[in-house]
Enzyme design. Structure first.
Site, PDB file in Angstrom:
ATOM      1  CB  ALA A   1     -44.615   4.838 -11.382  1.00 37.69           C
ATOM      2  CG  ASP A   2     -43.023  10.832 -13.994  1.00 37.88           C
ATOM      3  OD1 ASP A   2     -43.913  11.144 -15.016  1.00 37.88           O
ATOM      4  OD2 ASP A   2     -41.891  10.464 -14.561  1.00 37.88           O
ATOM      5  CB  THR A   3     -40.027   6.142 -16.430  1.00 26.95           C
ATOM      6  OG1 THR A   3     -40.856   5.111 -15.828  1.00 26.95           O
ATOM      7  CG2 THR A   3     -39.091   5.439 -17.174  1.00 26.95           C
TER       8      THR A   3
ATOM      9  CE  LYS B   1     -47.042  11.311 -13.814  1.00 27.56           C
ATOM     10  NZ  LYS B   1     -46.126  10.534 -14.440  1.00 27.56           N
TER      11      LYS B   1
END
Length: 208
Positions: free
Chosen positions: A75-77, A59
């Protein structure tokens, strides 16, 4: 001529309102929000934590050409039960399946963080929290589905909302489960030259 007194720009490569709100909690307002559009399909044997790191890294890389000379945060959760990745439920039936799976058991929440510095260096890390749900009955699940809160949430729940009624225990960062681990994000920024406290005391205006 470059203005050496100007604080460097901070770009948030995420459309998540929760991440924007969490940054504001520590006094940081992104100068611009530029969400990345990438393929988020997990690899066939990809583990949850490396998957979260990869998505964050990709990203950030996807939008870096538009923001040279700035700090770019992505960010990625990911919610995971063992090796199984629970993404954002596509519909109510899938959300019900996720909640039934999480009922009465522990799961992990991994957030990948990736920062690109003004000189083009990319640093990626991840933070993991463990969350335990209480056993859920069908009435609770149906009521939660009717609330609509599950939509757009990894694992089909929001710990900062009605989903908090399901949480029996958390080990690790609470803000990580919401979508952005604040202590680790602050350390990542300040450890790579971003004037965290200066910006926290002088918030800028978001340009969307």
């Amino acid at each position: 001529m470059t203005d050496t007194n100007r604080s460097p720009l901070l770009i948030l490569a995420s459309a998540s309102p929760r991440r924007k709100e969490l940054l504001l909690q520590i006094g940081i307002t992104p100068d611009q929000i530029d969400p990345a559009d990438i393929d988020e399909t997990p690899g066939g044997d990809e583990q949850p934590r490396p998957y979260a790191e990869r998505l964050a890294r990709e990203k950030a890389a996807a939008v870096m050409e538009r923001h040279k000379g700035a700090y770019l945060l992505a960010a990625d959760t990911v919610v995971a039960v063992g090796r199984r990745i629970l993404g954002k439920a596509a519909n109510e039936a899938e959300a019900k399946g996720f909640l039934s799976l999480l009922s009465g058991r522990a799961h992990k929440v991994h957030t990948g963080l990736s920062l690109i510095t003004p000189d083009g260096q990319q640093i990626t890390k991840s933070v993991t929290s463990a969350v335990k749900f209480k056993p859920l009955d069908s009435f609770e699940i149906d009521c939660y589905l009717k609330s609509g809160e599950w939509q757009g949430k990894a694992g089909a729940y929001a710990i900062q909302g009605l989903g908090s009624l399901f949480i029996r225990q958390i080990q690790g960062s609470y803000s990580n489960v919401v979508g952005l681990p604040l202590q680790e994000t602050g350390a990542l920024l300040s450890g790579n030259g971003f004037p965290l406290w200066q910006r926290a005391l002088q918030p800028s205006t978001v340009q969307e």
